[in-house]
Design a protein around this motif. Structure first.
Motif, mmCIF file in Angstrom:
data_model
loop_
_atom_site.group_PDB
_atom_site.id
_atom_site.type_symbol
_atom_site.label_atom_id
_atom_site.label_comp_id
_atom_site.label_asym_id
_atom_site.label_seq_id
_atom_site.Cartn_x
_atom_site.Cartn_y
_atom_site.Cartn_z
ATOM 1 N N ASP A 301 0.827 -1.210 0.000
ATOM 2 C CA ASP A 301 0.000 0.000 0.000
ATOM 3 C C ASP A 301 0.857 1.255 0.000
ATOM 4 O O ASP A 301 0.564 2.241 -0.688
ATOM 5 C CB ASP A 301 -0.899 0.042 1.242
ATOM 6 N N LEU A 302 1.936 1.233 0.784
ATOM 7 C CA LEU A 302 2.724 2.436 1.016
ATOM 8 C C LEU A 302 3.744 2.713 -0.077
ATOM 9 O O LEU A 302 4.398 3.766 -0.050
ATOM 10 C CB LEU A 302 3.430 2.346 2.374
ATOM 11 N N VAL A 303 3.878 1.828 -1.046
ATOM 12 C CA VAL A 303 4.700 2.171 -2.212
ATOM 13 C C VAL A 303 4.074 3.382 -2.911
ATOM 14 O O VAL A 303 4.764 4.220 -3.477
ATOM 15 C CB VAL A 303 4.826 0.966 -3.161
ATOM 16 N N GLN A 304 2.747 3.485 -2.873
ATOM 17 C CA GLN A 304 2.057 4.730 -3.228
ATOM 18 C C GLN A 304 1.642 5.348 -1.908
ATOM 19 O O GLN A 304 0.755 4.854 -1.233
ATOM 20 C CB GLN A 304 0.838 4.469 -4.106
ATOM 21 N N TYR A 305 2.277 6.448 -1.533
ATOM 22 C CA TYR A 305 2.272 6.815 -0.121
ATOM 23 C C TYR A 305 0.964 7.382 0.401
ATOM 24 O O TYR A 305 0.889 7.779 1.557
ATOM 25 C CB TYR A 305 3.439 7.753 0.212
#
Length: 372
Positions: A301-305
């Motif tokens: 999820d956090l690869v796209q913050y």
């Protein structure tokens, strides 16, 4: 379908890439630049492709794959002066801005742009940006209490004379701002956006903002969050619009879109993502209900913050249009889109996805008239 009012049509915004690294923390090729010339062309493409808003990010310190940043308010004004219709939203931090000073800047920007400047109040997740500047780092709910006062002060200064405000964070005495922003019946003052996920954020959004920005969510997440925000708005005898973040990968085939997503995650800048994850999940876990932003986000999820993959706007134009309209039926008023290659993909979206969205919305609206 929601029993609340539905917007006539979905509005679209895009993240301004005024921060280096694009919108994904990955080593995948991104034909996107944080520089001014690239962003001027992008803004012009966006407004000619059906986008109504752009959101300028705010970072003050090199961090987590974002080594270079242009300041949000000045960059927003520059984009406004390079466009004709696009509304540009500048993200700002209470605690690093004094609300009356921002109110003055906003009034000037509003006049220079013909009433197209807006503000996104960001309560803050990055502790170092405060402490490295010698500013206190407040506990989570205190940051949102400060933001609540910030939103109230902005509104009062833009709409009243001889303003007095006695809060815990801001004290305003007999202050009058002139000229005020370009107030019109359609838009009484610059639009105020508030983001977040926690109970404190939802309360602020419902009580004080014009718009609530949500991180990426699936249908279930939108239903839960939107219901809570509207509850707070009803208690304050007002309405609030709902904007949803989504990373958009529109390709000619579903296979191609999913392969792009797989490659983004496979090439994630792991140290940067883990550093970001540590910082933001500390912030989310510090809330009383443990439901702050990013509290349950996975590494992917956090690869796209901003959890943009969760919204699942990934596939063919037809698949993405159908999902956007499904979100509208739940009460989503605006989609805030991120892209891998901004200029090309914003233009592709305007040509191939947005017309399909409008066709589906028109069909929905016709059915509603028949059953009214």
């Amino acid at each position: 379908m929601t029993t609340e009012r539905l917007s006539e049509y979905t509005k679209f915004a895009y993240w301004v890439p005024n921060v280096s690294g694009g919108l994904v923390t990955s080593t995948i090729e991104q034909r996107t630049s944080w520089d001014y010339e690239y962003n001027v062309k992008l803004a012009q493409i966006a407004e000619n492709s059906g986008f109504e808003y752009a959101l300028s990010q705010v970072r003050y310190e090199a961090s987590y794959g974002a080594e270079f940043q242009h300041e949000s308010t000045s960059f927003s004004l520059a984009l406004l002066l390079a466009t004709q219709r696009l509304k540009v939203i500048a993200a700002v931090h209470p605690g690093l801005w004094q609300p009356a000073v921002l109110a003055k800047f906003a009034a000037t920007a509003d006049h220079l742009s013909g009433g197209r400047f807006a503000v996104n109040v960001v309560s803050g997740w990055f502790k170092d940006e405060f402490t490295h500047l010698g500013e206190p780092w407040l506990e989570h709910d205190e940051r949102y209490r400060r933001s609540a006062e910030f939103l109230q002060v902005l509104r009062k200064i833009w709409t009243e004379d001889d303003v007095d405000f006695r809060g815990d964070f801001y004290r305003i005495h007999d202050f009058t701002l002139k000229p005020k922003p370009l107030n019109t019946p359609a838009r009484p003052n610059p639009e105020l956006f508030q983001g977040g996920n926690s109970a404190a954020a939802r309360s602020n959004g419902g009580k004080y903002a014009d718009w609530y920005f949500s991180n990426g969510k699936d249908f279930e997440g939108v239903i839960e969050q939107l219901g809570d925000i509207r509850h707070h708005a009803r208690q304050a005898n007002r309405e609030v619009n709902f904007g949803l973040n989504g990373f958009i990968i529109a390709r000619d085939t579903e296979k191609e879109a999913k392969e792009t997503l797989r490659e983004i995650i496979a090439k994630a800048n792991r140290p940067a993502v883990e550093g970001f994850r540590s910082a933001v999940q500390q912030a989310g876990a510090s809330t009383s209900d443990k439901q702050g932003m990013w509290a349950d986000s996975t590494f992917d999820d956090l690869v796209q913050y901003n959890d943009g993959f969760r919204t699942q706007l990934i596939g063919t134009p037809e698949q993405i249009a159908e999902r956007i309209v499904a979100y509208r039926r739940l009460g989503v008023d605006l989609i805030l889109g991120g892209f891998l290659h901004f200029q090309e993909e914003v233009e592709y979206f305007g040509k191939h996805v947005l017309p399909l969205v409008r066709e589906l919305e028109a069909a929905d609206n016709a059915r509603e008239l028949l059953t009214a």
